[in-house]
Design a protein around this motif. Structure first.
Motif, PDB file in Angstrom:
ATOM      1  N   SER B  56       0.838  -1.189   0.000  1.00  0.00           N
ATOM      2  CA  SER B  56       0.000   0.000   0.000  1.00  0.00           C
ATOM      3  C   SER B  56       0.875   1.241   0.000  1.00  0.00           C
ATOM      4  CB  SER B  56      -0.917  -0.019   1.228  1.00  0.00           C
ATOM      5  OG  SER B  56      -1.777   1.096   1.238  1.00  0.00           O
ATOM      6  N   GLU B  57       0.454   2.280  -0.696  1.00  0.00           N
ATOM      7  CA  GLU B  57       1.223   3.511  -0.731  1.00  0.00           C
ATOM      8  C   GLU B  57       1.215   4.201   0.623  1.00  0.00           C
ATOM      9  OE1 GLU B  57       0.494   4.657  -5.439  1.00  0.00           O
ATOM     10  OE2 GLU B  57      -0.523   5.788  -3.849  1.00  0.00           O
ATOM     11  N   GLY B  58       2.341   4.808   0.921  1.00  0.00           N
ATOM     12  CA  GLY B  58       2.432   5.652   2.101  1.00  0.00           C
ATOM     13  C   GLY B  58       2.198   7.100   1.723  1.00  0.00           C
ATOM     14  N   ASP B  59       2.922   7.988   2.376  1.00  0.00           N
ATOM     15  CA  ASP B  59       2.719   9.417   2.152  1.00  0.00           C
ATOM     16  C   ASP B  59       3.432   9.950   0.915  1.00  0.00           C
ATOM     17  OD1 ASP B  59       2.947   9.794   5.715  1.00  0.00           O
ATOM     18  OD2 ASP B  59       1.149   9.672   4.461  1.00  0.00           O
ATOM     19  N   ILE B  60       4.553   9.321   0.529  1.00  0.00           N
ATOM     20  CA  ILE B  60       5.348   9.839  -0.591  1.00  0.00           C
ATOM     21  C   ILE B  60       5.741   8.723  -1.562  1.00  0.00           C
ATOM     22  CG2 ILE B  60       6.226  11.878   0.618  1.00  0.00           C
ATOM     23  CD1 ILE B  60       8.831  10.199   1.088  1.00  0.00           C
ATOM     24  N   PRO B  61       4.796   8.043  -2.201  1.00  0.00           N
ATOM     25  CA  PRO B  61       5.137   6.904  -3.057  1.00  0.00           C
ATOM     26  C   PRO B  61       5.643   7.266  -4.451  1.00  0.00           C
ATOM     27  CG  PRO B  61       2.789   7.282  -3.085  1.00  0.00           C
ATOM     28  CD  PRO B  61       3.357   8.285  -2.110  1.00  0.00           C
ATOM     29  N   LYS B  62       5.472   8.516  -4.860  1.00  0.00           N
ATOM     30  CA  LYS B  62       5.803   8.884  -6.229  1.00  0.00           C
ATOM     31  C   LYS B  62       7.290   8.698  -6.512  1.00  0.00           C
ATOM     32  CE  LYS B  62       5.194  12.578  -9.636  1.00  0.00           C
ATOM     33  NZ  LYS B  62       4.771  13.974  -9.873  1.00  0.00           N
ATOM     34  N   GLY B  63       7.575   7.982  -7.600  1.00  0.00           N
ATOM     35  CA  GLY B  63       8.959   7.728  -7.979  1.00  0.00           C
ATOM     36  C   GLY B  63       9.527   6.439  -7.407  1.00  0.00           C
ATOM     37  N   TYR B  64       8.710   5.718  -6.640  1.00  0.00           N
ATOM     38  CA  TYR B  64       9.157   4.479  -6.007  1.00  0.00           C
ATOM     39  C   TYR B  64       8.173   3.348  -6.306  1.00  0.00           C
ATOM     40  CZ  TYR B  64      11.721   7.840  -3.095  1.00  0.00           C
ATOM     41  OH  TYR B  64      12.514   8.866  -2.647  1.00  0.00           O
ATOM     42  N   ARG B  65       8.679   2.129  -6.291  1.00  0.00           N
ATOM     43  CA  ARG B  65       7.805   0.977  -6.267  1.00  0.00           C
ATOM     44  C   ARG B  65       8.446  -0.077  -5.391  1.00  0.00           C
ATOM     45  NH1 ARG B  65       9.283  -3.047 -10.187  1.00  0.00           N
ATOM     46  NH2 ARG B  65      10.933  -2.283 -11.591  1.00  0.00           N
ATOM     47  N   VAL B  66       7.642  -1.042  -4.985  1.00  0.00           N
ATOM     48  CA  VAL B  66       8.136  -2.058  -4.055  1.00  0.00           C
ATOM     49  C   VAL B  66       7.777  -3.447  -4.564  1.00  0.00           C
ATOM     50  CG1 VAL B  66       8.082  -0.591  -2.000  1.00  0.00           C
ATOM     51  CG2 VAL B  66       6.027  -1.863  -2.673  1.00  0.00           C
ATOM     52  N   SER B  67       8.454  -4.410  -3.971  1.00  0.00           N
ATOM     53  CA  SER B  67       8.185  -5.801  -4.290  1.00  0.00           C
ATOM     54  C   SER B  67       8.349  -6.638  -3.037  1.00  0.00           C
ATOM     55  CB  SER B  67       9.156  -6.316  -5.355  1.00  0.00           C
ATOM     56  OG  SER B  67       8.974  -7.692  -5.592  1.00  0.00           O
ATOM     57  N   ARG B  68       7.368  -7.489  -2.793  1.00  0.00           N
ATOM     58  CA  ARG B  68       7.470  -8.407  -1.659  1.00  0.00           C
ATOM     59  C   ARG B  68       6.947  -9.770  -2.102  1.00  0.00           C
ATOM     60  NH1 ARG B  68       5.200  -7.669   4.405  1.00  0.00           N
ATOM     61  NH2 ARG B  68       6.515  -9.236   5.427  1.00  0.00           N
ATOM     62  N   LYS B  69       7.874 -10.652  -2.396  1.00  0.00           N
ATOM     63  CA  LYS B  69       7.550 -12.007  -2.867  1.00  0.00           C
ATOM     64  C   LYS B  69       7.722 -13.059  -1.777  1.00  0.00           C
ATOM     65  CE  LYS B  69       6.493 -10.569  -6.916  1.00  0.00           C
ATOM     66  NZ  LYS B  69       5.050 -10.529  -7.288  1.00  0.00           N
ATOM     67  N   LYS B  70       8.445 -12.718  -0.731  1.00  0.00           N
ATOM     68  CA  LYS B  70       8.589 -13.576   0.439  1.00  0.00           C
ATOM     69  C   LYS B  70       8.349 -12.716   1.666  1.00  0.00           C
ATOM     70  CE  LYS B  70      11.991 -16.811  -1.462  1.00  0.00           C
ATOM     71  NZ  LYS B  70      13.338 -17.418  -1.271  1.00  0.00           N
ATOM     72  N   ARG B  71       7.795 -13.309   2.706  1.00  0.00           N
ATOM     73  CA  ARG B  71       7.462 -12.530   3.896  1.00  0.00           C
ATOM     74  C   ARG B  71       8.704 -11.852   4.472  1.00  0.00           C
ATOM     75  NH1 ARG B  71       3.571 -14.319   8.820  1.00  0.00           N
ATOM     76  NH2 ARG B  71       2.037 -13.704   7.272  1.00  0.00           N
ATOM     77  N   GLU B  72       9.870 -12.475   4.376  1.00  0.00           N
ATOM     78  CA  GLU B  72      11.050 -11.945   5.046  1.00  0.00           C
ATOM     79  C   GLU B  72      11.821 -10.927   4.206  1.00  0.00           C
ATOM     80  OE1 GLU B  72      10.424 -15.079   4.312  1.00  0.00           O
ATOM     81  OE2 GLU B  72      12.167 -16.082   3.416  1.00  0.00           O
TER      82      GLU B  72
END
Lengths: 115, 111
Positions: B56-72
């Motif tokens: 989920s986006e936080g306060d300043i997500p512009k210009g960033y993306r994330v990936s979480r394929k494993k819990r750790e």
């Protein structure tokens, strides 16, 4: 939306002195308050939290904080500081129903301990 | 031992290059975060992840993306980095909305 204010950017005291670091917030509902410490060049470490019950909460290393609804405050205190307490301290607030999704950190107070 | 790790600790990139920041935790926390810290601004939440592929986006997500394929593991990606993304980036994890455990940070410089 909540806001958090740490009015003192810098606080300097002598080793053995008591200290109070101030934190004021604004939010209309139930709130989760916490303090974190950041030593130079390191990540933040949790000190203590409050969300209900006794308004005076104890944390690690002799720190305590007192919640005041009437003053919208959550000030951090220590009775006798040690040189190792030199660090930046962050107050954080988040609406109790939203958890850390809506967390807001203050700008921080840099505590310097003189020998 | 409860620990959040971040790699790399220091990174210098040129404007327009891609950046990958990695974060790991050994506490099986379902919730993880990426923040940036700039002088006088405290920490700003970039993204929050509630579990694998639940971000989920936080306060300043512009210009960033994330990936979480494993819990750790939780990665922060900057596609075509900009100079104003020069900052210190912190990863954190927590059990639900409780206290957060922070990594040591990554100091990113974009030239």
């Amino acid at each position: 939306t909540q806001t958090v204010s740490q009015s003192d950017a810098h606080v300097t005291v002598f080793e053995g002195d008591s200290v109070e670091l101030r934190c004021n917030y604004s939010y209309g509902g139930s709130i989760y308050l916490s303090w974190y410490i950041q030593h130079h060049g390191r990540g933040l470490q949790f000190l203590l939290k409050y969300y209900s019950g006794n308004p005076v909460v104890q944390g690690v290393n002799g720190f305590e904080a007192e919640f005041s609804k009437s003053d919208s405050s959550f000030h951090l205190r220590k009775a006798s500081v040690h040189w190792s307490d030199s660090a930046v301290y962050f107050c954080a607030v988040s609406p109790l129903n939203y958890g850390n999704e809506k967390i807001t950190f203050g700008a921080g107070t840099k505590l310097t301990i003189k020998p | 031992d409860m620990k959040v790790t971040q790699m790399p600790r220091y990174l210098i990139k040129r404007m327009g290059e891609n950046v990958l920041l990695e974060c790991g935790q050994d506490m099986s926390h379902e919730t993880m975060y990426w923040y940036r810290q700039d002088p006088g601004l405290g920490l700003q939440l970039i993204y929050i992840s509630y579990d694998v592929d639940s971000n989920s986006e936080g306060d300043i997500p512009k210009g960033y993306r994330v990936s979480r394929k494993k819990r750790e593991h939780f990665s922060l990606i900057l596609d075509s980095a900009k100079t104003n993304q020069t900052s210190v980036y912190f990863c954190a994890s927590s059990f639900a909305g409780d206290e957060q455990y922070f990594g040591p940070g990554t100091r990113l410089t974009v030239l």
